[in-house]
Design an enzyme around this catalytic site. Structure first.
Site, PDB file in Angstrom:
ATOM      1  N   ASP A  69      25.014   3.697 -16.225  1.00 11.77           N
ATOM      2  CA  ASP A  69      24.799   3.056 -17.961  1.00 11.77           C
ATOM      3  C   ASP A  69      25.825   2.670 -19.053  1.00 11.77           C
ATOM      4  O   ASP A  69      25.352   2.923 -20.004  1.00 11.77           O
ATOM      5  CB  ASP A  69      23.060   3.192 -17.925  1.00 11.77           C
ATOM      6  CG  ASP A  69      22.919   3.946 -18.698  1.00 11.77           C
ATOM      7  OD1 ASP A  69      23.113   5.583 -17.342  1.00 11.77           O
ATOM      8  OD2 ASP A  69      21.848   4.378 -20.053  1.00 11.77           O
ATOM      9  N   LYS A 181      15.992   2.594 -20.076  1.00 10.53           N
ATOM     10  CA  LYS A 181      16.868   3.716 -20.526  1.00 10.53           C
ATOM     11  C   LYS A 181      16.646   3.525 -21.535  1.00 10.53           C
ATOM     12  O   LYS A 181      17.015   1.797 -22.320  1.00 10.53           O
ATOM     13  CB  LYS A 181      17.572   4.101 -19.478  1.00 10.53           C
ATOM     14  CG  LYS A 181      18.401   5.735 -20.699  1.00 10.53           C
ATOM     15  CD  LYS A 181      19.274   6.031 -19.735  1.00 10.53           C
ATOM     16  CE  LYS A 181      19.764   6.621 -21.460  1.00 10.53           C
ATOM     17  NZ  LYS A 181      21.310   7.223 -20.850  1.00 10.53           N
ATOM     18  N   GLU A 221      14.074   9.172 -23.205  1.00 10.26           N
ATOM     19  CA  GLU A 221      14.360  10.456 -23.587  1.00 10.26           C
ATOM     20  C   GLU A 221      15.257  11.163 -25.589  1.00 10.26           C
ATOM     21  O   GLU A 221      15.489   9.876 -24.989  1.00 10.26           O
ATOM     22  CB  GLU A 221      16.121   9.282 -22.679  1.00 10.26           C
ATOM     23  CG  GLU A 221      17.214  10.974 -22.831  1.00 10.26           C
ATOM     24  CD  GLU A 221      18.244   9.712 -22.337  1.00 10.26           C
ATOM     25  OE1 GLU A 221      19.579  10.612 -22.441  1.00 10.26           O
ATOM     26  OE2 GLU A 221      18.089   8.725 -21.867  1.00 10.26           O
ATOM     27  N   GLU A 223      16.927  12.838 -26.041  1.00 12.71           N
ATOM     28  CA  GLU A 223      17.544  14.032 -26.234  1.00 12.71           C
ATOM     29  C   GLU A 223      17.973  15.035 -26.983  1.00 12.71           C
ATOM     30  O   GLU A 223      18.541  14.319 -28.342  1.00 12.71           O
ATOM     31  CB  GLU A 223      18.994  13.333 -25.608  1.00 12.71           C
ATOM     32  CG  GLU A 223      19.962  14.655 -24.969  1.00 12.71           C
ATOM     33  CD  GLU A 223      21.287  14.010 -24.986  1.00 12.71           C
ATOM     34  OE1 GLU A 223      22.012  15.081 -24.617  1.00 12.71           O
ATOM     35  OE2 GLU A 223      21.413  12.553 -24.667  1.00 12.71           O
ATOM     36  N   LYS A 263      12.962  11.726 -19.743  1.00  8.15           N
ATOM     37  CA  LYS A 263      14.515  12.277 -19.046  1.00  8.15           C
ATOM     38  C   LYS A 263      15.079  13.268 -20.323  1.00  8.15           C
ATOM     39  O   LYS A 263      15.566  13.056 -20.770  1.00  8.15           O
ATOM     40  CB  LYS A 263      15.630  10.691 -19.237  1.00  8.15           C
ATOM     41  CG  LYS A 263      16.553  11.362 -18.825  1.00  8.15           C
ATOM     42  CD  LYS A 263      17.370   9.961 -18.112  1.00  8.15           C
ATOM     43  CE  LYS A 263      19.402  10.611 -18.157  1.00  8.15           C
ATOM     44  NZ  LYS A 263      20.259   9.576 -17.926  1.00  8.15           N
ATOM     45  N   SER A 332      18.906  12.838 -13.432  1.00  6.57           N
ATOM     46  CA  SER A 332      18.879  11.178 -13.852  1.00  6.57           C
ATOM     47  C   SER A 332      20.248  11.832 -14.620  1.00  6.57           C
ATOM     48  O   SER A 332      20.674  11.806 -15.492  1.00  6.57           O
ATOM     49  CB  SER A 332      18.285  10.386 -14.907  1.00  6.57           C
ATOM     50  OG  SER A 332      18.828   9.799 -15.321  1.00  6.57           O
ATOM     51  N   TYR A 394      27.101   7.762 -25.590  1.00  2.18           N
ATOM     52  CA  TYR A 394      26.956   7.218 -24.401  1.00  2.18           C
ATOM     53  C   TYR A 394      27.247   5.592 -24.819  1.00  2.18           C
ATOM     54  O   TYR A 394      27.028   4.703 -25.274  1.00  2.18           O
ATOM     55  CB  TYR A 394      25.295   7.785 -24.443  1.00  2.18           C
ATOM     56  CG  TYR A 394      25.295   7.740 -22.647  1.00  2.18           C
ATOM     57  CD1 TYR A 394      25.856   8.593 -22.068  1.00  2.18           C
ATOM     58  CD2 TYR A 394      24.462   6.323 -21.787  1.00  2.18           C
ATOM     59  CE1 TYR A 394      25.667   8.408 -20.122  1.00  2.18           C
ATOM     60  CE2 TYR A 394      23.899   7.045 -20.569  1.00  2.18           C
ATOM     61  CZ  TYR A 394      25.117   7.685 -19.940  1.00  2.18           C
ATOM     62  OH  TYR A 394      25.158   7.748 -18.572  1.00  2.18           O
TER      63      TYR A 394
END
Length: 394
Positions: A69, A181, A221, A223, A263, A332, A394
């Site tokens: 993605d 996500k 998620e 992170e 995640k 993932s 990302y």
């Protein structure tokens, strides 16, 4: 406090796994008891059973998620590393190569797509979502709109994308997506500040509630970036704070825990720390954090690789599956599944088969790690090279 039937009170009943509107129920006892108002939390949407089924399908034994993605800009960096121009045709060819890999569904249960890919077809005219369906892989979709500077913080960020999310998730569901996500990040060298943690957790909770209301299983998620020279104990403390705050707000937003996936980052020392942790240490610290903060109702923990080498990410996952866990503990991965693929493909049509074999090798390795049966014996040197990028976007 015991409920007094002789008083006029509004009492909220329910549990964090419920979401939706409140219903007012009036009850009376005797003429002297007065009237009591009781509010029950019920779910307004009709997707509960489907959400639970989707989450369980993705969190199935020996399988994990392929994350493809990346934004067009980030995908362009992948392509430029092998000398390809960043255009829609090359992005289509690369992602088609990945999704058409024969036998991929044996090891991959879900694929996170960028919006372009969700609506794309292959060069032969078949919809990408249909390619996934033939392999029994659940299509997912990235729904956040990226990170921007968080005013009032210590040079930290927040994730945008809540505006219009309800209509977008409804459209993605219609197109065939069944999970979503949303990636937000927390930086240890920058604090993290209380503001950044609260903003990350609240944004994830709102996103999760909106997704569930429109039939998509949300991947949650936050992170914790690997950037920094801190030790593993500092990472553990921050991760516990982030995840406990996140679950507090998930409950406040009445998110159905059985219908989400997580995640998280693995709990590791900062990338610049002088001492590296072993897979066994990382597994111990990571599982300690999860057991302290994550309810067993959550069906799956799908780890991100966060710039670890392909082999490191697999070894650490394998170490976490050496004994039973309350949840499905899997992967993932994006870079940790794709790096070898890109190097094998090189953008050449005659290398497609070799690239797909490289993907299957990595997917099978992580499938074995999910089952606690992986060995790094015979791994290529290229797979052992780290892929950390400071301040990765990302």
């Amino acid at each position: 406090m015991p409920l007094s039937l002789a008083s006029n009170k509004t009492v909220t009943l329910g549990k964090p796994g419920f979401m939706g509107k409140s219903v007012l129920q009036k009850s009376t006892t005797s003429s002297s008891a007065g009237r009591q108002n009781v509010r029950f939390a019920i779910r307004a949407a009709g997707y509960d059973a489907e959400l639970v089924k989707t989450a369980k399908t993705i969190a199935s034994p020996g399988r994990g998620i392929l994350a493809i993605d990346e934004s067009n800009a980030t995908c362009g960096l992948r392509l430029s590393s092998i000398g390809l121009e960043n255009n829609e045709t090359n992005r289509q060819l690369y992602r088609q190569l990945l999704l058409e890999t024969p036998g991929l569904g044996e090891y991959i249960s879900g694929a996170i797509l960028f919006e372009e890919t969700l609506y794309q077809s292959t060069t032969k005219g078949k919809k990408m979502v249909d390619v996934l369906a033939e392999q029994k892989i659940v299509p997912g979709i990235k729904v956040d709109k990226g990170l921007v500077s968080l005013p009032g913080s210590n040079n930290e960020s927040w994730c945008q994308g809540l505006d219009g999310l309800a209509s977008r998730t409804a459209a993605y569901y219609k197109q065939g997506a069944r999970f979503a996500k949303w990636r937000t990040v927390v930086s240890i060298p920058n604090g993290p500040s209380e503001l950044a943690v609260q903003e990350a957790a609240w944004g994830l909770a709102r996103y999760a509630a909106i997704c569930q209301d429109n039939g998509l299983v949300p991947i949650v998620e936050p992170e914790v970036l690997l950037d920094g020279a801190h030790g593993i104990d500092r990472t553990l403390a921050v991760a516990e704070k982030v995840w406990s705050t996140t679950f507090y707000y998930l409950a406040q937003n009445n998110v159905l825990f059985e219908g989400i996936l997580l995640k998280p980052s693995m709990v590791t020392p900062g990338n610049e720390h002088k001492e590296k942790a072993t897979p066994e240490q990382i597994a111990h610290y990571t599982l300690t954090m999860l057991k302290r903060t994550v309810p067993p109702a959550v069906p799956g923990i799908m780890f991100l690789s966060g710039g670890q080498s392909e082999v490191e990410a697999t070894l650490n996952l394998n170490a976490m599956n050496q004994s039973p866990n309350p949840w499905h503990v899997s992967f993932s991965y994006a870079r940790a599944l794709q790096n070898s693929v890109l190097k094998a493909w090189k953008g050449q049509p005659e290398n497609v088969e070799a690239a797909q074999k490289a993907l299957l090798i990595r997917a099978k390795a992580n499938s074995l790690a999910q089952l606690g049966k992986y060995s790094a014996e015979g791994e290529a040197e290229e797979a052992k090279k780290g892929m950390f990028v400071k301040g990765y976007t990302y």
